[in-house]
Design a protein around this motif. Sequence first.
Motif, PDB file in Angstrom:
ATOM      1  N   LYS A  68      -8.991  -6.323   9.609  1.00  0.00           N
ATOM      2  CA  LYS A  68      -8.836  -7.508  10.210  1.00  0.00           C
ATOM      3  C   LYS A  68      -8.385  -8.740   9.276  1.00  0.00           C
ATOM      4  N   HIS A  69      -7.835  -9.772   9.684  1.00  0.00           N
ATOM      5  CA  HIS A  69      -7.551 -10.811   8.895  1.00  0.00           C
ATOM      6  C   HIS A  69      -6.450 -10.625   7.887  1.00  0.00           C
ATOM      7  N   ASN A  70      -5.554  -9.686   8.314  1.00  0.00           N
ATOM      8  CA  ASN A  70      -4.162  -9.334   7.422  1.00  0.00           C
ATOM      9  C   ASN A  70      -2.934  -9.896   8.221  1.00  0.00           C
ATOM     10  N   ARG A  71      -1.874  -9.515   7.949  1.00  0.00           N
ATOM     11  CA  ARG A  71      -0.452  -9.863   8.394  1.00  0.00           C
ATOM     12  C   ARG A  71       0.254  -8.695   9.131  1.00  0.00           C
ATOM     13  N   LEU A  72      -0.374  -7.903   9.708  1.00  0.00           N
ATOM     14  CA  LEU A  72       0.374  -6.774  10.416  1.00  0.00           C
ATOM     15  C   LEU A  72       0.961  -7.400  11.552  1.00  0.00           C
TER      16      LEU A  72
ATOM     17  N   MET B 209       0.920  -1.202  -0.092  1.00  0.00           N
ATOM     18  CA  MET B 209       0.195  -0.100  -0.010  1.00  0.00           C
ATOM     19  C   MET B 209       1.037   1.166  -0.001  1.00  0.00           C
ATOM     20  N   ASN B 210       0.629   2.044  -1.019  1.00  0.00           N
ATOM     21  CA  ASN B 210       1.746   2.988  -1.181  1.00  0.00           C
ATOM     22  C   ASN B 210       1.304   4.228  -0.219  1.00  0.00           C
ATOM     23  N   MET B 211       2.229   5.161   0.165  1.00  0.00           N
ATOM     24  CA  MET B 211       1.897   5.999   1.330  1.00  0.00           C
ATOM     25  C   MET B 211       1.035   7.267   0.769  1.00  0.00           C
ATOM     26  N   LYS B 212       0.490   7.226  -0.852  1.00  0.00           N
ATOM     27  CA  LYS B 212      -0.079   8.231  -1.243  1.00  0.00           C
ATOM     28  C   LYS B 212      -1.067   7.544  -2.062  1.00  0.00           C
ATOM     29  N   SER B 213      -1.520   6.213  -1.577  1.00  0.00           N
ATOM     30  CA  SER B 213      -2.674   5.693  -2.105  1.00  0.00           C
ATOM     31  C   SER B 213      -3.912   6.199  -2.072  1.00  0.00           C
TER      32      SER B 213
ATOM     33  N   VAL C  78       1.373  -1.144   6.992  1.00  0.00           N
ATOM     34  CA  VAL C  78       0.637  -0.165   6.477  1.00  0.00           C
ATOM     35  C   VAL C  78       1.194   1.355   6.815  1.00  0.00           C
ATOM     36  N   PRO C  79       1.319   2.003   5.579  1.00  0.00           N
ATOM     37  CA  PRO C  79       1.898   3.450   5.565  1.00  0.00           C
ATOM     38  C   PRO C  79       1.101   4.053   6.355  1.00  0.00           C
ATOM     39  N   TRP C  80       1.213   4.474   7.692  1.00  0.00           N
ATOM     40  CA  TRP C  80       0.101   5.166   8.595  1.00  0.00           C
ATOM     41  C   TRP C  80      -0.223   6.662   8.166  1.00  0.00           C
ATOM     42  N   THR C  81       0.838   7.024   7.574  1.00  0.00           N
ATOM     43  CA  THR C  81       0.773   8.615   7.136  1.00  0.00           C
ATOM     44  C   THR C  81      -0.208   8.687   5.923  1.00  0.00           C
ATOM     45  N   ALA C  82      -0.262   7.659   5.269  1.00  0.00           N
ATOM     46  CA  ALA C  82      -1.469   7.927   4.365  1.00  0.00           C
ATOM     47  C   ALA C  82      -2.721   8.254   4.509  1.00  0.00           C
ATOM     48  N   PHE C  83      -3.016   8.164   6.084  1.00  0.00           N
ATOM     49  CA  PHE C  83      -4.329   8.671   6.485  1.00  0.00           C
ATOM     50  C   PHE C  83      -4.319  10.136   6.571  1.00  0.00           C
ATOM     51  N   GLN C  84      -3.051  10.811   6.202  1.00  0.00           N
ATOM     52  CA  GLN C  84      -3.391  12.415   6.301  1.00  0.00           C
ATOM     53  C   GLN C  84      -4.327  12.778   5.316  1.00  0.00           C
TER      54      GLN C  84
ATOM     55  N   GLU D  27       5.776   4.011 -10.262  1.00  0.00           N
ATOM     56  CA  GLU D  27       6.483   3.683  -8.898  1.00  0.00           C
ATOM     57  C   GLU D  27       5.817   3.171  -7.875  1.00  0.00           C
ATOM     58  N   ARG D  28       6.548   2.118  -7.162  1.00  0.00           N
ATOM     59  CA  ARG D  28       5.657   1.202  -6.322  1.00  0.00           C
ATOM     60  C   ARG D  28       6.475   1.416  -5.155  1.00  0.00           C
ATOM     61  N   GLN D  29       6.060   1.345  -4.086  1.00  0.00           N
ATOM     62  CA  GLN D  29       6.734   1.245  -2.613  1.00  0.00           C
ATOM     63  C   GLN D  29       6.769  -0.113  -2.231  1.00  0.00           C
ATOM     64  N   VAL D  30       8.079  -0.389  -1.871  1.00  0.00           N
ATOM     65  CA  VAL D  30       8.749  -1.842  -1.404  1.00  0.00           C
ATOM     66  C   VAL D  30       9.141  -1.613  -0.052  1.00  0.00           C
ATOM     67  N   THR D  31       8.665  -2.525   1.050  1.00  0.00           N
ATOM     68  CA  THR D  31       9.382  -2.593   2.138  1.00  0.00           C
ATOM     69  C   THR D  31      10.618  -3.528   2.038  1.00  0.00           C
ATOM     70  N   PHE D  32      11.663  -3.099   2.988  1.00  0.00           N
ATOM     71  CA  PHE D  32      12.794  -3.986   2.904  1.00  0.00           C
ATOM     72  C   PHE D  32      12.633  -5.323   3.812  1.00  0.00           C
ATOM     73  N   ASP D  33      11.449  -5.413   4.583  1.00  0.00           N
ATOM     74  CA  ASP D  33      10.817  -6.692   5.116  1.00  0.00           C
ATOM     75  C   ASP D  33      10.638  -7.774   4.080  1.00  0.00           C
ATOM     76  N   SER D  34      10.129  -7.332   2.976  1.00  0.00           N
ATOM     77  CA  SER D  34       9.759  -8.421   1.974  1.00  0.00           C
ATOM     78  C   SER D  34      10.840  -8.944   1.403  1.00  0.00           C
ATOM     79  N   LEU D  35      12.233  -8.416   1.472  1.00  0.00           N
ATOM     80  CA  LEU D  35      13.201  -9.004   0.871  1.00  0.00           C
ATOM     81  C   LEU D  35      13.797 -10.618   1.697  1.00  0.00           C
ATOM     82  N   GLN D  36      14.481 -11.357   1.181  1.00  0.00           N
ATOM     83  CA  GLN D  36      15.293 -12.248   1.655  1.00  0.00           C
ATOM     84  C   GLN D  36      16.796 -12.262   1.521  1.00  0.00           C
TER      85      GLN D  36
END
Length: 552
Positions: free
Chosen positions: A135-139, A94-98, A118-124, A514-523
Motif C-alpha cells: 500500500k501507498h506506492n505508485r503501482l 525492485m530486481n526480479m531476483k531481489s 513490481v517484478p511479480w516473478t520475483a515471488f517464485q 547490474e540493475r533492473q530498469v523499466t522503460f516506463d521510467s524514461l522520458q
Amino acid sequence: MDVLHLTLRISFVFCLITPVSSTCVTGCSCKDDNLGRSLLCMETSMRYIPEDIPHDFTKIRIENCHLTELPQGSFHKVSALEFLWLNFNEITLMNMKSLEGLTNLTELRLQGNKLTTVPWTAFQDTPMLKILDLKHNRLDVLPEQALRHLTALTYLDLSFNQLSVISKDVFYNWPLYQTAQRAWGKEGLVSNVVLALHDNPWTCDCRLKGFVEFIKTVSPPIILMNSYLMCSGPNTRAGKFFHEIQLKTCMKPVASSPETNITLSLGASAALTCLAQARPAPTIHWMYSSKIIRRFAATEMYINDESVTSQLVIPSLHLADRGLYICVANNFIGNSSVNIMVDISSPNSSFPLPSSIPMLAPDDKAYIDIRIAKQTVYGITLEWHAVTDNPAETWFTIHFGKYDSPKKEMIYIGPGINSYSVNDLLPVTKYEVCVGLKNHPPRESQCVVFITGSDISELEKRERLIHIVVIVCAMVLAVPAGMYACTTEARFSCVEPCMDLWKKCRQRDQSETERQVTFDSLQATSEEGLCRDMEEKPRKKREKGGSAAYLY
C-alpha cells in the motif's frame, strides 16, 4: 597466583564452548527474542542494503531510510529470514531476483515507497510468503499473471496506489483463489484471504466491467478489507460506488459524418463534422492527403461516455484545400474512419477552376503507420494503424528480412488484423520490416529498421515489460547497458554515433552492479541535440526511409 591461573583457564574454556552472537550492522540495533534474532535500522542515512548482514537474522526492519532499490540477491545470505519490513523508504526499483534465497520468508512489507511496477516473478523465490503489503506506492498496472506465484498468501494489500483498470483474470488466474473456492465448497471452512484494493483511481468504463462484476460477487474465503470501492472517472461516474453502476461491453469505434461531400466557393469557410461512437470513448484525429493536419483547428465535444464529435474548421478555402479529408477514431480495440470530400465551385461555369493537386490513385489513399509495440528476448511484435477506403476488405503484406537482402519474406495478413510477431531473430543483425497493401510495394514511411543486440544470454536474464517507450538516440546514455530501445524518425546518420555512445557507456558500467530498469521510467527527448554535433561531419546518404529502432 594458582587461583588466578585457574580462573583464566576456566574463562578461556567457557568462551570456547559458548557460541558468540553475530555482530550487528553499523548504525542499527540488534536484539534476540522468542522469534529469533532481529535487525532494526530506523531513520539512518542508509542508501544501500548492507552486504555484511549476518546470516542468522530472522527479522529485518529497515524503515525511514534512503533505500532507492532492491538489487539482485539483496538478502540471499540471510536464508533464515522470515520477516522483512522495508516501509517508508524511497524504493523505486525492485530486481526480479531481489528475493533470491528467501525460501523461509513469510512476511514482506513495502508500504510507503515509490514503486511503479513490481517484478511479480520475483515471488517464485518466496513460496512461504503469507503477507504482502504494497500500500501507498505508485503501482498503475497489475498484469493478468501477477499473482501466479503467490500461492500461500493470507493478506494482500494494494490500496492507495494508482491502479485505474485491471482485469478480473488477475484473480481468476490466482491459484490460491481457485484452491480456496474448491476447499470452501467441500469443507465449508478454510483460511480466509484478506484483499485490500480501496483508494485507487478506478476508471469505471467498459474496461473495468469484469473487475466490477468480480468485486460484486466476492465472498469468503476471499474477504475485501473495504468492499466499497469507488470510481474516480469518467466524470459521469466519479464518486459512485461499484455496486451503484452497470458497465457495458467494450465496443470498437464507429465513425460517421452528416456530410461526406461538400462543395463551397473559393474563400468560404468550411466546417467538417465527424461523429464517433465507441466504448471506451475514442480519440479523434484528422488526415488530409495521408498527412496529419496541423494548420487547421479541430475542436472536440463529448456528448456522453460513448460519443464524441470533432469539427475541423477551414477558415478560408484555397485551391490547395480541395481534396479528401479523413476522420479517424481510435480506442484500444481498433479504429474506424470516414471520408469527407471537399470541392470548390467555380464562380463562372465557363471558366473551370484550375486543378490544385493531382487526385490520388485508389491504392495511394491508404495511410499506414507502423511501430514496434513489444520487445521480447528473441523477437518483436509489430502494430500498424491503417486508413483505407475499405478497411473491412483490406489485406496487408508484411515484407521482412535482413536489411541488405534484396529478397524479403512476404506474409499476407487479412482484414481486421493489425499486429504480427516476428520471432527467432539472430543477434547482431540489421533487419527491415515493412507493411503495405497486398500486391503493392511498401512506401519508405511504412518500414522500420532495427538492429538486434549482441548478447542473447544477457537478455535472457532480464524481465521484459509489455510496453516499449519510444525514445531517441540522445537518451541512450540514460539507460544501463543492455536495456535500450532507441527509436527515431530522425536522420539515419544518428545510428553510428548512437552505437558508439552505447559501447562507451557499456564499458564504463561493466564493473557496476547490474540493475533492473523499466522503460516506463524514461522520458522522450529530441534527437536534435545529438545530431546537431554531427552537422559538420561527413554523412552517408540514407537509402531507405522510415523509423529506425535499435533493440539491445
